[in-house]
Design an enzyme around this catalytic site. Sequence first.
Site, mmCIF file in Angstrom:
data_model
loop_
_atom_site.group_PDB
_atom_site.id
_atom_site.type_symbol
_atom_site.label_atom_id
_atom_site.label_comp_id
_atom_site.label_asym_id
_atom_site.label_seq_id
_atom_site.Cartn_x
_atom_site.Cartn_y
_atom_site.Cartn_z
ATOM 1 N N GLY A 175 0.773 -1.243 0.000
ATOM 2 C CA GLY A 175 0.000 0.000 0.000
ATOM 3 C C GLY A 175 0.800 1.286 0.000
ATOM 4 N N ASP A 184 0.743 3.315 4.428
ATOM 5 C CA ASP A 184 -0.308 4.006 3.683
ATOM 6 C C ASP A 184 -1.400 4.492 4.643
ATOM 7 O OD1 ASP A 184 -1.138 1.397 4.270
ATOM 8 O OD2 ASP A 184 -1.962 0.994 2.289
ATOM 9 N N ASP A 233 -5.139 2.003 10.556
ATOM 10 C CA ASP A 233 -6.561 1.712 10.725
ATOM 11 C C ASP A 233 -6.771 1.134 12.131
ATOM 12 O OD1 ASP A 233 -9.216 1.436 9.724
ATOM 13 O OD2 ASP A 233 -8.852 -0.616 9.130
ATOM 14 N N LYS A 283 -6.983 6.697 10.456
ATOM 15 C CA LYS A 283 -8.413 6.549 10.754
ATOM 16 C C LYS A 283 -8.540 6.262 12.244
ATOM 17 C CE LYS A 283 -9.954 3.761 6.935
ATOM 18 N NZ LYS A 283 -10.668 2.529 6.560
#
Length: 181
Positions: free
Chosen positions: A44, A100, A103, A131
């Site tokens: 990613g 990247d 999460d 996030k």
Amino acid sequence: MLHQDIERILFSEEELKARVAELGAQIDRDYANQTPLLISVLRGSFIFMADLVRSITRPCTVDFMAVSSYGSGTTSSGQVKIVKDLSEQIEGRDIIVVEDILDSGNTLSYLFQLLQARHPASIRLCTLLDKPERRTKPVAAQYVGFTIPDAFVVGYGLDYDEKYRNLPCIGILKPCVYGGE
Ligand code: IMP
Ligand code: MG
């Protein structure tokens, strides 16, 4: 066309370029007396990594590591597997892990444990996207490109089912693409 599967563009090519340049300048300032080793977490982060190192003007070296935690879905399986290990020794080095997206934190908390055990001099995280709402493991990033809401995004290296990595911008994927509403 890949763009047709995008619900909304979050960051244009120009916005990404500007923010990555700022991150590079920040790393330049912070590592004025060191030669950091940037470790790209594949796959990613490959585009972000390529742009980031070109916005760093001081000496740095690069290495690559591949981990998989997602399978083909949109949520972490919780299982992290090393698919490709580093080529370099990292003992005594100043490491910047380049990701990247941060999460749940599953992948990176596992990776950090593994890298710490090899005794680097220091270790920091540079993630393009964060996030925070989704975090289940405590992982802190010293360099964050953008903080985003809880939505599945693709482009600029980020994939869904290995596709969309070649989109030059970052956008929210239409839920119908992955069987959502
Ligand atoms: P974590 O282990 O849950 O923190 O997940 C980290 C990895 O999941 C990232 O490196 C990405 O490869 C993938 N991932 C998490 N969220 C997204 C997303 O919105 N789009 C694409 N990939 C994602
Ligand atoms: Mg990844």
